[in-house]
Design a protein around this motif. Structure first.
Motif, mmCIF file in Angstrom:
data_model
loop_
_atom_site.group_PDB
_atom_site.id
_atom_site.type_symbol
_atom_site.label_atom_id
_atom_site.label_comp_id
_atom_site.label_asym_id
_atom_site.label_seq_id
_atom_site.Cartn_x
_atom_site.Cartn_y
_atom_site.Cartn_z
ATOM 1 N N LEU A 1 -17.199 -10.907 -27.504
ATOM 2 C CA LEU A 1 -17.792 -9.577 -27.663
ATOM 3 C C LEU A 1 -17.402 -8.638 -26.524
ATOM 4 C CD1 LEU A 1 -21.439 -10.503 -28.747
ATOM 5 C CD2 LEU A 1 -19.538 -9.783 -30.218
ATOM 6 N N ALA A 2 -16.955 -9.188 -25.413
ATOM 7 C CA ALA A 2 -16.605 -8.366 -24.255
ATOM 8 C C ALA A 2 -15.362 -7.531 -24.547
ATOM 9 C CB ALA A 2 -16.363 -9.251 -23.037
ATOM 10 N N ASP A 3 -15.235 -6.422 -23.848
ATOM 11 C CA ASP A 3 -14.050 -5.573 -24.004
ATOM 12 C C ASP A 3 -12.822 -6.230 -23.390
ATOM 13 O OD1 ASP A 3 -15.250 -2.978 -25.157
ATOM 14 O OD2 ASP A 3 -16.552 -3.416 -23.456
ATOM 15 N N HIS A 4 -13.031 -6.947 -22.297
ATOM 16 C CA HIS A 4 -11.944 -7.687 -21.656
ATOM 17 C C HIS A 4 -12.524 -8.925 -20.993
ATOM 18 C CE1 HIS A 4 -9.156 -4.282 -22.069
ATOM 19 N NE2 HIS A 4 -10.156 -3.513 -21.676
ATOM 20 N N ARG A 5 -11.662 -9.950 -20.849
ATOM 21 C CA ARG A 5 -12.023 -11.127 -20.074
ATOM 22 C C ARG A 5 -11.221 -11.093 -18.780
ATOM 23 N NH1 ARG A 5 -12.577 -16.118 -24.387
ATOM 24 N NH2 ARG A 5 -12.863 -14.869 -26.261
ATOM 25 N N VAL A 6 -11.919 -11.234 -17.677
ATOM 26 C CA VAL A 6 -11.285 -11.086 -16.370
ATOM 27 C C VAL A 6 -11.395 -12.403 -15.610
ATOM 28 C CG1 VAL A 6 -11.259 -9.788 -14.210
ATOM 29 C CG2 VAL A 6 -11.899 -8.638 -16.354
ATOM 30 N N ARG A 7 -10.267 -12.856 -15.087
ATOM 31 C CA ARG A 7 -10.255 -14.087 -14.297
ATOM 32 C C ARG A 7 -10.115 -13.755 -12.811
ATOM 33 N NH1 ARG A 7 -5.069 -13.490 -16.123
ATOM 34 N NH2 ARG A 7 -3.417 -13.736 -14.545
ATOM 35 N N ILE A 8 -10.767 -14.533 -11.984
ATOM 36 C CA ILE A 8 -10.581 -14.447 -10.536
ATOM 37 C C ILE A 8 -9.472 -15.428 -10.183
ATOM 38 C CG2 ILE A 8 -11.652 -14.806 -8.295
ATOM 39 C CD1 ILE A 8 -14.360 -14.269 -9.673
ATOM 40 N N PRO A 9 -8.378 -14.962 -9.595
ATOM 41 C CA PRO A 9 -7.270 -15.895 -9.301
ATOM 42 C C PRO A 9 -7.676 -16.945 -8.280
ATOM 43 C CG PRO A 9 -6.885 -13.750 -8.275
ATOM 44 C CD PRO A 9 -8.070 -13.580 -9.178
ATOM 45 N N ILE A 10 -7.310 -18.162 -8.559
ATOM 46 C CA ILE A 10 -7.532 -19.270 -7.629
ATOM 47 C C ILE A 10 -6.226 -19.495 -6.883
ATOM 48 C CG2 ILE A 10 -8.134 -21.704 -7.387
ATOM 49 C CD1 ILE A 10 -10.461 -20.016 -8.349
#
Length: 267
Positions: free
Chosen positions: A232-241
């Motif tokens: 449902l989110a507009d975007h999925r954001v990842r935090i880089p590891i």
């Protein structure tokens, strides 16, 4: 102020002690704020504090706090050490506990008008994490925190303590359905960004995206966000590891995401 300290057998102490149970808190819409920092923050909120229980020694140490409670028309009641300990779940109680009225507001009120930054927690179960997210949201200048679904009670003693007073400073809403909360945020003009380790957007490369009014969506500590909710989110954001760690814990991830938005909003 009572001059003879109340004991554990006193009726008012017994009634306050019941607020350690979520069912009693929900029924009476009252909760306990433990420690001078929490009580100090609560007193600033008009009508929030009903009564403060304090040991004689703590009353001497916190004379200004006692005066502030009196000015706020909140009773300051002396209790003995055992009675105070019965109201606190801290290992070393600080000697001051307040009975406070619930602070949460309907979600629609917090989104009219919508703030530029919101933390939306879905099924966050750990009270320490929830309190830390509230504290971080406050520090990052967020306009609201939403605890949705089967999230921990905002008034759990550990949540209140972990917020370090921020529960009294940032507006909080409780929503039964996380999906509905996401849709309401979007209807209010917020983009919803799901914090997702497999997200298609890299947080370090998302400055243009982050500049828009945003509701960050955070999932459960153990299993993250359900696919149907993340979709449902507009975007999925990842935090880089960048190192060898497998992942970040919830409160750390929330801090990075909220502050990334706060920085982008200031540019």
């Amino acid at each position: 102020m009572t001059t003879v300290p109340l004991t554990t057998g006193n009726g008012r102490v017994k009634e306050a002690r019941k607020l350690s149970r979520r069912s009693a808190r929900s029924e009476r819409r009252l909760f306990l704020a433990d420690g001078p920092k929490a009580v100090e923050s609560a007193i600033v909120v008009p009508g929030c504090v009903v009564e403060v229980f304090a040991t004689p020694a703590a009353t001497e140490r916190h004379a200004a706090l006692s005066a502030a409670a009196t000015a706020a028309e909140a009773a300051w009641t002396l209790v003995d050490e055992r009675a105070l300990a019965s109201l606190s779940d801290a290992v070393n109680p600080a000697g001051v506990v307040a009975v406070c009225r619930f602070l949460d507001r309907p979600l629609e009120h917090l989104l009219d008008p919508a703030p530029r930054l919101v933390a939306l927690c879905a099924d966050v179960r750990d009270p320490g994490n929830a309190g830390t997210v509230i504290r971080t949201a406050d520090a990052a200048g967020a306009g609201a925190v939403v605890l949705a679904g089967s999230s921990v009670d905002a008034y759990n003693p550990k949540t209140v303590r972990a917020s370090v007073g921020s529960l009294f400073q940032v507006p909080v809403a409780v929503a039964a359905d996380p999906a509905d909360a996401v849709r309401r945020a979007q209807s209010a003009g917020l983009q919803v960004l799901a914090a997702d380790g497999a997200g298609e957007v890299d947080l370090f490369e998302a400055d243009d995206l982050l500049a828009a009014p945003t509701a960050w969506l955070f999932g459960n500590e153990a299993w993250g966000l359900p696919e149907e909710l993340a979709a449902l989110a507009d975007h999925r954001v990842r935090i880089p590891i960048l190192g060898r760690a497998e992942s970040l814990n919830l409160s750390t991830a929330a801090a990075l995401c909220l502050y990334a938005s706060a920085r982008a909003h200031r540019v």
